[in-house]
Scaffold this active site. Structure first.
Site, short mmCIF file in Angstrom:
data_model
loop_
_atom_site.label_atom_id
_atom_site.label_comp_id
_atom_site.label_asym_id
_atom_site.label_seq_id
_atom_site.Cartn_x
_atom_site.Cartn_y
_atom_site.Cartn_z
N LYS A 199 -10.25 0.18 -2.69
CA LYS A 199 -10.20 -0.12 -1.26
C LYS A 199 -10.49 1.15 -0.45
CE LYS A 199 -7.03 -1.48 2.45
NZ LYS A 199 -5.68 -1.93 2.81
N LYS A 213 -6.84 3.17 -3.40
CA LYS A 213 -7.30 3.13 -2.02
C LYS A 213 -7.55 4.56 -1.56
CE LYS A 213 -5.31 1.87 2.50
NZ LYS A 213 -4.26 1.11 3.21
N ASP A 248 0.86 -1.18 0.00
CA ASP A 248 0.00 0.00 0.00
C ASP A 248 0.90 1.24 0.00
OD1 ASP A 248 -1.75 -2.10 0.55
OD2 ASP A 248 -3.02 -0.85 1.84
#
Lengths: 321, 288
Positions: free
Chosen positions: A257, A221, A158
């Site tokens: 996400k 995300k 991430d």
């Protein structure tokens, strides 16, 4: 500008967008603006859907399977990560039929510990990297951060984008960074954190989403979870539109996400409704949709117990994290 | 003011977490006085309102149970002060609800205020009565101290609309518990006014939550709720008591059974204070 490492077969219009800095800017600023009132109204409308009984149980189990169980605290210890991994393997020890979560998300130095615990379970190990959460460091440090996480065994990375560069309009720099990090990831999946709470407008969210998709991010995300507001329904919806449009343009499915701020089952189900309606049912799948969360899992488990037992459950019956 | 002014009929709401929300179900029901004349509308609470009230009570528990007993006493005494200030309103409501003369109603209200003061006085004394320094055969000090049970669901008495209500709620919160109160179904207005008193005194939101509605509808959900630690059955319908006790046993709740025909005007004993505390015993080595 470096060439993107993935999607060699971009359709001509998108291939043109990544040719150089100027064309990237032209492309991002040429994206249609987001109708703020419209997107907020639609999100509120979808939020009123009533999901009950069997559909609710399905949604709860689906949501549990999509959770990236996260601990990103300065106070994290190996012991805490181990107990989190135990919870990921068997979220509710009283009910072995509860599905496993999708992944555990930790800082790079905790990846090795998580790997030990999760080997062979099929649970992914996600690690934040690139000077999380601010992203304020040199590219060299960010690349090493990423490489360290991958070497330790992370299967998903991430990364955070450089919001300073994005907001000052240096899109090429952000693009290059994502491309290089993607390269450093190797086989690991790359999730690009846009930190929408700092992007100010929905138009910027749409631009950042496309930028991340063009540069090869497997997931986009919403947030780090360290900035408020984090994931909101309208923001998730704008990002879902981006992956849907990406699929229309390239035939390839990328994930979304939302992370941070989703604490209740009700919120999670609202997001699932948005996924179904905005992106499509194919996205209702841990490969394409995840929740970044820590407290959400307990609420999902309590709701699941309530549904099955016919009476309300309480926090005494789930683990304390 | 003109003779033919139309009075403002009130539609009351619930009291959950220090706020006054409408029932999640959107329902309300008419409340009549003892002779059947319309008084006001009260919110008809549902199981989801009970769930929200329990969540609010749980949230308020650490703060309230962690407050010093002295501080709780001060806060509860302040409630009695505000109660006293609303004496006339309470007397009118009790007279209407219970069908007693105004004079009798005033006597009941005075008794309720005194009852509240009585329990407020007990907050910092109960530990010395229910606790102990235990004699043990070894080089240890051994202490037992009463600690609050947790979230208590109180089914308030159906007949005694204010004095009975206060006699049930005050001992619960005096020892540091938080309460979800289901008011008398047919006589809820004094309970609603009591919630307005609580909201304007120093009691933190969520310590007392007041639901109005049908007791037989809400009680089973509270009895089976896993996050409720104790259940006061005083106002439970006769036919439902056994079933409520059974489902309360599913999560090992403390259950207080009603005494047959309790006279609330009599000075109470410690029974209700004792019902919702747990003994914690601490062993500590003596000397060097």
């Amino acid at each position: 500008m470096a060439a993107p490492s993935t999607s060699p077969s971009l359709p001509p219009s998108l291939a043109d967008a990544v040719r150089d800095d100027a064309s990237l800017r032209r492309f991002l600023h040429g994206l249609p603006g987001v109708d703020q009132v419209g997107v907020e109204q639609r999100a509120a409308g979808l939020g009123t859907r009533s999901i009950k009984k069997a559909s609710k149980l399905w949604a709860i189990d689906a949501a549990i399977g999509m959770v990236d169980l996260t601990t990103l605290e300065g106070a994290d210890t190996a012991g805490k990560v181990r107990s989190l991994c135990a919870k990921a393997r068997r979220p509710d020890p009283d009910n072995p039929d509860v599905p496993r979560v999708a992944a555990v998300c930790v800082y790079p130095d905790m990846v090795a510990t998580a790997k030990q615990e999760l080997d062979g379970t099929g649970i992914q190990i996600a690690s934040v990297a690139t000077a999380f959460p601010s992203g304020r460091s040199t590219l060299k440090v960010k690349l090493e951060d990423t490489a360290f996480a991958v070497e330790s065994g992370a299967t998903e990375i991430d990364m955070v984008i450089d919001r300073g560069a994005f907001l000052s309009g240096r899109y090429g720099q952000v693009f290059d960074e994502i491309v290089q990090i993607k390269h450093a990831c190797g086989d690991a999946h790359l999730k690009v954190i846009l930190e929408t709470g700092e992007l100010a407008t929905y138009d910027n969210v749409r631009r950042a989403s496309w930028l991340a998709l063009l540069a090869g991010g497997d997931f986009i995300k919403t947030s780090t979870g360290k900035v408020s507001p984090a994931a909101t329904l309208p923001v998730t919806q704008v990002m879902l539109q981006a992956v849907r449009d990406w699929h229309t343009a390239t035939g390839e499915r990328r994930g979304v996400k939302p992370a941070g701020g989703i604490r209740s089952t009700k919120d999670a189900i609202k997001h699932l409704v948005a996924v179904h309606e905005v992106a499509g049912p194919e996205w209702l799948n841990p490969h394409l949709f995840r929740f970044g969360a820590s407290t959400l899992l307990n609420d999902l488990l309590m709701q699941r117990r309530t549904q099955l037992a016919g009476h309300y459950s309480g926090p005494d019956y789930v683990t304390v994290d | 003011m003109s003779e033919n002014r139309i009075g403002v009929a009130k539609t009351y709401k619930l009291y959950i977490g220090g706020a006054f929300p409408r029932s999640e179900s959107g329902r309300s029901y008419p409340v009549s006085d003892a002779k059947g004349a319309f008084l006001a509308n009260a919110a008809q609470g549902s199981r989801k309102d009970a769930r929200d009230a329990v969540a609010a009570a749980r949230k308020a528990f650490p703060g309230w149970s962690g407050a010093t007993a002295y501080n709780r006493g001060q806060v509860l005494y302040r409630v009695a002060e505000v109660l006293e200030g609303r004496r006339e309103q309470f007397a009118a409501e009790v007279a209407a609800a219970e069908g007693v003369a105004l004079k009798k109603a005033q006597q009941l209200v005075d008794a309720a205020v005194d009852r509240w003061v009585w329990y407020a006085g007990w907050t910092d004394k109960v530990a010395t009565v229910l606790g102990a320094a235990n004699p043990v055969a070894g080089p240890y000090f051994s202490f037992s101290v009463p600690e609050p049970t947790g979230v208590v669901a109180v089914l308030a008495p159906q007949q005694s609309s204010l004095l009975g209500l206060v006699s049930a709620v005050a001992p619960v919160v005096a020892t540091g518990n938080t309460a979800v109160v289901v008011a008398s179904a047919d006589r809820p207005l004094p309970a609603v006014t009591l919630s307005e008193v609580l909201a304007t005194s120093d009691v933190p939101g969520g310590v007392v939550n007041v639901l109005t509605g049908r007791t037989e509808e809400i009680a089973p959900w509270l009895a089976s709720h896993a996050d409720v630690n104790a259940l006061d059955l005083t106002g439970a319908p006769e036919a439902l008591r056994a079933e409520l006790e059974r489902s309360a046993a599913g999560t090992v709740k403390r259950v207080l059974r009603p005494r047959p025909s309790e006279d609330y005007l009599r000075e109470p004993d410690l029974g209700r204070l004792r019902a919702f505390v747990e003994s914690k015993t601490v062993w500590h080595p003596v000397g060097t």
